[in-house]
Scaffold this motif. Structure first.
Motif, PDB file in Angstrom:
ATOM      1  N   ARG A   1       0.807  -1.216   0.000  1.00 35.33           N
ATOM      2  CA  ARG A   1       0.000   0.000   0.000  1.00 35.33           C
ATOM      3  C   ARG A   1       0.837   1.261   0.000  1.00 35.33           C
ATOM      4  N   ASN A   2       2.159   1.116  -0.052  1.00 36.21           N
ATOM      5  CA  ASN A   2       3.042   2.272  -0.093  1.00 36.21           C
ATOM      6  C   ASN A   2       3.178   2.754  -1.542  1.00 36.21           C
ATOM      7  N   LEU A   3       2.088   3.221  -2.122  1.00 33.34           N
ATOM      8  CA  LEU A   3       2.078   3.566  -3.533  1.00 33.34           C
ATOM      9  C   LEU A   3       2.947   4.772  -3.853  1.00 33.34           C
ATOM     10  N   ASP A   4       3.298   5.574  -2.811  1.00 29.02           N
ATOM     11  CA  ASP A   4       4.143   6.726  -3.057  1.00 29.02           C
ATOM     12  C   ASP A   4       5.598   6.349  -3.280  1.00 29.02           C
ATOM     13  N   VAL A   5       5.906   5.044  -3.205  1.00 33.84           N
ATOM     14  CA  VAL A   5       7.242   4.596  -3.575  1.00 33.84           C
ATOM     15  C   VAL A   5       7.508   4.943  -5.029  1.00 33.84           C
ATOM     16  N   GLY A   6       6.491   4.899  -5.867  1.00 33.16           N
ATOM     17  CA  GLY A   6       6.630   5.310  -7.254  1.00 33.16           C
ATOM     18  C   GLY A   6       6.510   4.171  -8.242  1.00 33.16           C
ATOM     19  N   ASP A   7       5.884   4.459  -9.373  1.00 36.70           N
ATOM     20  CA  ASP A   7       5.691   3.446 -10.404  1.00 36.70           C
ATOM     21  C   ASP A   7       7.007   2.975 -11.004  1.00 36.70           C
ATOM     22  N   SER A   8       8.053   3.784 -10.888  1.00 35.11           N
ATOM     23  CA  SER A   8       9.333   3.391 -11.489  1.00 35.11           C
ATOM     24  C   SER A   8       9.943   2.175 -10.806  1.00 35.11           C
ATOM     25  N   ALA A   9       9.433   1.822  -9.606  1.00 32.66           N
ATOM     26  CA  ALA A   9       9.988   0.674  -8.887  1.00 32.66           C
ATOM     27  C   ALA A   9       9.881  -0.597  -9.716  1.00 32.66           C
ATOM     28  N   ALA A  10       8.763  -0.793 -10.403  1.00 32.58           N
ATOM     29  CA  ALA A  10       8.584  -2.000 -11.212  1.00 32.58           C
ATOM     30  C   ALA A  10       9.664  -2.100 -12.282  1.00 32.58           C
ATOM     31  N   GLU A  11       9.918  -1.005 -12.981  1.00 34.32           N
ATOM     32  CA  GLU A  11      10.905  -1.026 -14.060  1.00 34.32           C
ATOM     33  C   GLU A  11      12.314  -1.265 -13.515  1.00 34.32           C
ATOM     34  N   VAL A  12      12.589  -0.742 -12.321  1.00 41.36           N
ATOM     35  CA  VAL A  12      13.904  -0.952 -11.714  1.00 41.36           C
ATOM     36  C   VAL A  12      14.164  -2.434 -11.501  1.00 41.36           C
ATOM     37  N   TYR A  13      13.201  -3.134 -10.901  1.00 45.38           N
ATOM     38  CA  TYR A  13      13.392  -4.552 -10.617  1.00 45.38           C
ATOM     39  C   TYR A  13      13.355  -5.392 -11.880  1.00 45.38           C
ATOM     40  N   VAL A  14      12.517  -5.027 -12.827  1.00 50.81           N
ATOM     41  CA  VAL A  14      12.473  -5.754 -14.095  1.00 50.81           C
ATOM     42  C   VAL A  14      13.812  -5.620 -14.822  1.00 50.81           C
TER      43      VAL A  14
END
Length: 229
Positions: A181-194
């Motif tokens: 639920r910590n959505l303010d981490v940012g959508d870029s997190a997914a691309e970083v791990y991918v």
């Protein structure tokens, strides 16, 4: 459920212990990282709730040491450090969730239940795709029988991709799994791990393809198609 609470605030520790005992959850409290080291030596905890500002150091340093030998036990960081950078640091260090003080006890309970359910589901799960083997019970990924070193978050993302391979995993599913639920981490997190996973699994003859406007899918090297890159 057996919980390890690493918290040096006596009021918070007492209130949480009373609350969780009333729910028939067993709680072991520690007020220092040294005591936590002793507690985890025998293992057996379903979840760890970890403060950051402990008398003998930062909880994230302890978490990094834990993740070297235990990638499966979920860890929820509970701290007053509320900057986005602090949250990102916590998640990168191997935390499964991050909740800022002051907090609602009901929300903490809900997060604990979600994390323990997910961990229980992952245990015993075995996924195979191409030369890659994802073993939930051991927290391991093998390539041709040899262990591939991944961070806990990379391990989780790869598991999501392998469960649906070769079909698409929506980007939002990955984001929610990373940040809860910590959505303010940012959508870029997914691309970083991918991006990290792309480099790590390339020697296994696999790639992660971006389906524009939708998400990602795991594919063998020879697979390709329109709308992919």
């Amino acid at each position: 459920m057996r919980l390890l609470l690493i918290e040096d605030d006596a009021v918070i520790a007492r209130e949480l212990a009373l609350r969780w005992h009333a729910r028939d959850w067993a709680v072991l409290g520690c007020t220092s990282l040294a005591a936590a080291d002793e507690a985890v030596r025998d293992g057996g905890f379903d979840l760890v709730v970890l403060d950051r500002g402990l008398p003998d150091g930062d909880g994230l340093d302890w978490l990094a040491r834990l993740r070297q030998r235990d990638r499966l036990t979920p860890v929820l960081v509970l701290t007053a450090r509320d900057r986005v950078a602090d949250r990102v640091q916590g998640l990168h260090a191997g935390a499964d969730d991050y909740l800022v003080k002051p907090f609602a006890a009901e929300e903490l309970d809900a997060r604990v239940e979600v994390l323990t359910r997910r961990a229980a589901a992952a245990r015993g799960e075995l996924l195979q795709y191409g030369r890659l083997s994802w073993r939930g019970a051991e927290g391991q990924v093998l390539v041709d029988g040899r262990r591939l070193e991944l961070s806990p978050r990379e391990f989780e993302v790869l598991g999501l991709l392998m469960r649906r391979a070769p079909h698409v995993v929506p980007r939002r599913v990955l984001i929610d799994a990373l940040a809860e639920r910590n959505l303010d981490v940012g959508d870029s997190a997914a691309e970083v791990y991918v991006s990290r996973l792309r480099r790590r699994i390339a020697p296994a003859g696999l790639q992660i393809l971006t389906v524009r406007g939708f998400g990602y899918r795991l594919a063998l090297d020879e697979q390709d198609g329109p709308g992919l890159k």
